[in-house]
Design a protein around this motif. Structure first.
Motif, PDB file in Angstrom:
ATOM      1  N   LEU A 191     -68.710   4.509  50.343  1.00 10.89           N
ATOM      2  CA  LEU A 191     -68.626   3.850  51.653  1.00 10.89           C
ATOM      3  C   LEU A 191     -69.581   2.654  51.712  1.00 10.89           C
ATOM      4  CD1 LEU A 191     -67.838   3.498  54.600  1.00 10.89           C
ATOM      5  CD2 LEU A 191     -69.347   5.400  55.184  1.00 10.89           C
ATOM      6  N   LEU A 192     -70.817   2.878  51.269  1.00 12.95           N
ATOM      7  CA  LEU A 192     -71.795   1.778  51.295  1.00 12.95           C
ATOM      8  C   LEU A 192     -71.341   0.639  50.381  1.00 12.95           C
ATOM      9  CD1 LEU A 192     -75.206   3.712  51.323  1.00 12.95           C
ATOM     10  CD2 LEU A 192     -73.942   2.772  53.257  1.00 12.95           C
ATOM     11  N   SER A 193     -70.720   0.984  49.261  1.00 16.58           N
ATOM     12  CA  SER A 193     -70.235  -0.059  48.340  1.00 16.58           C
ATOM     13  C   SER A 193     -69.148  -0.888  49.015  1.00 16.58           C
ATOM     14  CB  SER A 193     -69.677   0.559  47.053  1.00 16.58           C
ATOM     15  OG  SER A 193     -70.686   1.286  46.412  1.00 16.58           O
ATOM     16  N   ARG A 194     -68.289  -0.208  49.761  1.00 21.56           N
ATOM     17  CA  ARG A 194     -67.222  -0.942  50.465  1.00 21.56           C
ATOM     18  C   ARG A 194     -67.819  -1.865  51.542  1.00 21.56           C
ATOM     19  NH1 ARG A 194     -64.757  -0.326  55.013  1.00 21.56           N
ATOM     20  NH2 ARG A 194     -65.049   1.877  55.551  1.00 21.56           N
ATOM     21  N   LEU A 195     -68.805  -1.370  52.259  1.00 19.24           N
ATOM     22  CA  LEU A 195     -69.442  -2.205  53.285  1.00 19.24           C
ATOM     23  C   LEU A 195     -70.095  -3.432  52.645  1.00 19.24           C
ATOM     24  CD1 LEU A 195     -71.145   0.563  55.510  1.00 19.24           C
ATOM     25  CD2 LEU A 195     -69.023  -0.698  55.989  1.00 19.24           C
ATOM     26  N   HIS A 196     -70.762  -3.195  51.516  1.00 19.38           N
ATOM     27  CA  HIS A 196     -71.435  -4.279  50.802  1.00 19.38           C
ATOM     28  C   HIS A 196     -70.440  -5.405  50.469  1.00 19.38           C
ATOM     29  CE1 HIS A 196     -74.237  -6.253  48.191  1.00 19.38           C
ATOM     30  NE2 HIS A 196     -73.622  -5.908  47.085  1.00 19.38           N
ATOM     31  N   GLU A 197     -69.259  -5.014  50.046  1.00 17.46           N
ATOM     32  CA  GLU A 197     -68.199  -6.008  49.754  1.00 17.46           C
ATOM     33  C   GLU A 197     -67.839  -6.779  51.022  1.00 17.46           C
ATOM     34  OE1 GLU A 197     -67.703  -5.860  45.948  1.00 17.46           O
ATOM     35  OE2 GLU A 197     -66.114  -6.880  47.092  1.00 17.46           O
ATOM     36  N   ALA A 198     -67.697  -6.032  52.126  1.00 15.65           N
ATOM     37  CA  ALA A 198     -67.294  -6.688  53.396  1.00 15.65           C
ATOM     38  C   ALA A 198     -68.365  -7.678  53.855  1.00 15.65           C
ATOM     39  CB  ALA A 198     -67.038  -5.624  54.463  1.00 15.65           C
TER      40      ALA A 198
END
Ligand code: GSH
Length: 223
Positions: A191-198
């Motif tokens: 989840l944190l990795s996805r947020l980082h991308e966003a």
């Protein structure tokens, strides 16, 4: 923008400081122009008497708005939120607001204090240089695991929904530091990795990145 008759905001910051980065993102999101005043933590400038008048703890960030001086990123964000309500950082929904406070505090109370320069220097000297990275990693991993659980049912495009809010301002600088300086394996935290991308798509976040600050050394762009 500074309104006529009002002096420009001043931010005392250090390029690598995740706490300063939170405030830089907020200022960018709110469209506030500010003067960047570098405080070199590696040279110990945070202990200069003039800086200690702004923050007796000797930490960045500190914000000066006319006669008002505020140190501590959380306090600064709360101040900016009330004085400059454009692009609100806190949702009006009470539960979401509380979640933003909780997620922000996981970073600012349970992770970042363990990786502060003074703490790392203390461990290096009193415990041993090899213990520094494992010490920080254990606190980041614990905090990130908690954030994954905390946010799993409420995250949208960003941490607590589809709008950027306060939690995001704490999470992104912490992820960046975890990757860049502390060698954290982010595959454990989808989840944190996805947020980082966003976040990487947003100009307010891009302009607040450590390597884009005036005091960043040229080598930081590729490091
Ligand atoms: N709770 C404070 C923490 C501030 C803080 O720890 N700042 C670090 C940089 S991120 C610092 O200035 N460290 C200097 C030192 O350890 O000497 C905040 O959120 O602003």
């Amino acid at each position: 923008m500074a309104e006529s008759g009002e002096s420009k905001l001043k931010l005392y910051s250090y390029w690598r400081s995740s706490c300063s980065q939170r405030v830089r993102i907020a200022l960018n999101l709110k469209g506030l122009d500010y003067e960047y005043i570098p405080v070199n933590l590696l040279k110990g400038e945070q202990k200069n008497p003039d800086f200690l008048k702004l923050n007796p703890l000797g930490h960045v960030p500190a914000l000066v708005d006319g006669e008002i001086v505020i140190a501590d990123s959380f306090a600064i964000l709360m101040y900016l939120e009330e004085k400059y309500p454009q692009h609100p950082l806190l949702p009006s929904d009470l539960q979401k607001k509380a979640l933003n406070h909780q997620a922000s505090n996981v970073v600012c109370s349970n992770i970042q204090p363990h990786q502060n320069l003074a703490v790392l220097n203390f461990i290096k000297e009193k415990v041993g240089p090899d213990e520094v990275i494992p010490w920080v990693q254990s606190h980041i991993n614990k905090g990130f695991a908690a954030l994954e659980k905390l946010l799993k049912d409420c995250a949208g495009k960003y941490a607590t929904g589809d709008e950027v809010s306060m939690a995001d301002l704490f999470i992104e600088p912490q992820i960046l530091g975890a990757i860049k300086w502390f060698n954290i394996d982010m595959t454990q935290f989808p989840l944190l990795s996805r947020l980082h991308e966003a976040y990487s798509e947003l100009p307010a976040f891009q302009n607040a990145m450590p390597e884009n600050q005036p005091d960043a050394p040229p080598s930081s762009v590729t490091s």
